[in-house]
Design a protein around this motif. Sequence first.
Motif, short mmCIF file in Angstrom:
data_model
loop_
_atom_site.label_atom_id
_atom_site.label_comp_id
_atom_site.label_asym_id
_atom_site.label_seq_id
_atom_site.Cartn_x
_atom_site.Cartn_y
_atom_site.Cartn_z
N UNK A 220 26.98 14.47 -59.00
CA UNK A 220 26.74 13.54 -57.89
C UNK A 220 26.18 12.23 -58.46
N UNK A 221 26.59 11.14 -57.82
CA UNK A 221 26.02 9.85 -58.19
C UNK A 221 26.71 9.20 -59.38
N UNK B 72 23.97 10.79 -50.90
CA UNK B 72 24.35 12.20 -50.81
C UNK B 72 23.90 12.76 -49.48
N UNK B 73 24.78 13.53 -48.86
CA UNK B 73 24.45 14.23 -47.62
C UNK B 73 24.39 15.71 -47.91
N UNK B 74 23.27 16.32 -47.57
CA UNK B 74 23.08 17.73 -47.87
C UNK B 74 22.83 18.44 -46.54
N UNK B 83 28.85 18.59 -39.98
CA UNK B 83 29.30 17.20 -39.89
C UNK B 83 29.22 16.47 -41.23
N UNK B 84 28.39 16.92 -42.17
CA UNK B 84 28.31 16.16 -43.44
C UNK B 84 29.66 16.14 -44.16
N UNK B 85 30.45 17.17 -43.95
CA UNK B 85 31.77 17.20 -44.60
C UNK B 85 32.66 16.08 -44.13
N UNK B 86 32.34 15.50 -42.99
CA UNK B 86 33.19 14.45 -42.42
C UNK B 86 32.79 13.05 -42.89
N UNK B 87 31.78 12.97 -43.76
CA UNK B 87 31.39 11.66 -44.30
C UNK B 87 31.99 11.50 -45.68
N UNK B 88 32.55 10.34 -45.94
CA UNK B 88 33.17 10.10 -47.25
C UNK B 88 32.06 9.67 -48.23
N UNK B 89 31.30 10.67 -48.68
CA UNK B 89 30.17 10.41 -49.59
C UNK B 89 30.10 11.60 -50.53
N UNK B 90 28.99 11.76 -51.25
CA UNK B 90 28.74 12.99 -52.00
C UNK B 90 28.17 13.97 -50.99
#
Lengths: 383, 301
Positions: A220-221, B72-74, B83-90
């Motif tokens: 990550x990151x 990062x969304x955990x 819902x975190x799976x729907x964000x284009x992030x880590x």
Amino acid sequence: MSERQLIQGNEACARGALAAGCSFFAGYPISPSSEIAEQLARELPGRGAVFIQMEDEIASMGAVLGASLGGRRAMTATSGPGFTLMQEHLGYASLAEIPCVVIDVMRGGPSTGLPTSPAQGDVMQARWGSHGDRATIALAPGSVQEVYSLTIEAFRLAEALRTPVVVLYDEVIGHMREGVELHRPTKRQLGRRSGPKAAFSPDFLPYAPDENGVAMVPDFGCGYRFHVTGLMHDERGYPTSDHHKVAQLLERLERKVEPAVAAVSPERYRLEDANVVLVAYGIVARTARAAVDLLREEGVRAGLFRTRLLWPIPDAALSALCRSADLVVVAEMNRGQWSLEVERLAGGSSLLAPYLKAGGSVITAAELAEHVRQSMREAVAAP
Amino acid sequence: MKLESALRPPAGGPGPGGAGRSPEEPEPSAEKRFLRHGMMPHMLCPGCGHGIVFEAMLRALAGRYESLDEVAFVAGIGCSSRVVGYVDACTLHTTHGRPLTFATGLKLARPELTVVVVTGDGDGLSIGGNHLIHAARRNVDLTCVLFNNEIYGMTGGQLAPTTITGAYTSTSPAGNAESPFDAARLVEAAGATFVARAQSYRPRDFEELFLRALDHKGFSFVEVMTDCTEYFGRTNRLGNGADLLFSQARMEPEIDADLAGRPTLKQLAAKPVRPVLEMGVLHESNRGTLEEAMHLLGARS
Ligand SMILES: Cc1ncc(C[n+]2csc(CCOP(=O)(O)OP(=O)(O)O)c2C)c(N)n1
Ligand code: SF4
Ligand SMILES: [Mg+2]
């Protein structure tokens, strides 16, 4: 470069972890493993390395996995009751392919059991403790020296194969002191983490396997955006319930731990001409070795197969051994765990007489030798 | 204010749940900029309050970040956590109740990341309650958003530690005999340095509080009251998604006057609706973070 020191097993573990580049430890105190945490609490802080005592072992494993995804070589250490609490996240780490090292200094169980007595009762827990079909790697050092070197090897395997690696040893090895060569690991002995081979793009596949069947998940990151989940997933990392993909994933996860068998070879002691084979690991292997010497003096062609790898089980070597021996004695400090696997692998090809002892004291060479003599007499007397 | 206008979506189009962006669409709306289109369709039920809150989160993020490479969304396990799976992030979808433990490890390992935890009332207060109080005590620089729908949505509407006394759930068929947690007060007592409460009825307020929580240095906690239409609403005969939203706002005079017009919301006082709670920032203080105490900032080894 190396240096020789008289140190305790648990200290050797901490030193091995540091030599392997561990920069994150999260744990919860428990005998007989606490010295590992205490040592790392002194050594890790500074230079960006982290030691944290969490609120329990579930949290410890969670923190280890979070740190590992953040790019750290991360570990925890515990004993039976804590190992039980870690099972959920061991399963998560296997499925999500997150490298980590877990040390379990075994004590007598079940439950709170015998907090400061040795046992080998967590062998099957290491294999099947978490739900579902899960491939695992578990190492079993038999000396303080080996605690050091196998802790380093545990990190190498964990990183290269992106999977949790468990190191199992018992209270006696954890607490005894021996001279240890604190060699500095070479680059090859350290190994490196499997990671992505291409830069991020919208169709990037974090869970596509490399040539060794290991997912190429980035940290990550580092410029990659991707999803990590404990649900069955496709190569994008997205949840899937496609039966075909799920079956493929489980198969790949099982296959990918196989290199551990070649990497962690057994010790074969006086086995060349042996027809009486003792099989042991950890502290018991030391007394089994002495038992082999006792029996040899009496003219018995005895030998020892000392495994340093419990899982995946070195099945080819064990089956061959069982085929060539007349009598196979698995000695372990539990009510029968690895011996059941050996029985399965023997497939009725030789006489099996496991020597099992649970209760908190180590199997002695004399009692093991006597068990072998007795088994031989019974074999002769049998019609 | 008429009920319908109170509910009108803000400029930018419909919320999550719409199909993926069509290639002709020129400029994605703020909400959709960070939506992970490959993961659509999402799994939330029509009318679920979680979708409103999630949309507000996306809008807040779009206003704040150019890219989510360093965010990062955990999350744990639950409809809210999904819902975190729907964000284009880590994004890291962990185990039930444990997201804060993963987030703590991740943040200490990489303090330069912004780490947001999404949890539910079951995830964060029941199975993960111990981790929640310890995360608050440690004051790691995390932002935790707890979607409180007072029920276990994902598993089919069972009793939660936040369920109102008397409410019906599939495991309290005679009405809940227990008393609920006050999540915000619990976390404040445990040492959180920023505590706020919002509601899906006022997503703009949530957006603002979420941004303030992101800005806060230390453990920030936003409890957001949402509604599970599928289970809580149905089992307790509280109407549809819109009815549930209005019931959240029943102390607002203009809304209250209109409630009588909605048959399901008549005699609301006799029904198991959550008490009217104080919204906004409930607590704000300042003390050193754990990363600071560990000298981790700018000190990668
Ligand atoms: C260890 C474990 N126990 C139970 C479950 C089943 N489970 C999944 S989600 C959930 C409750 C989620 O409730 P909440 O966090 O309130 O989320 P919601 O669906 O209401 O948004 C439960 C009990 C699980 N996944 N893991
Ligand atoms: S079950 Fe309830 S909480 Fe889950 S998505 Fe449906 S309405 Fe929302
Ligand atoms: Mg809930």
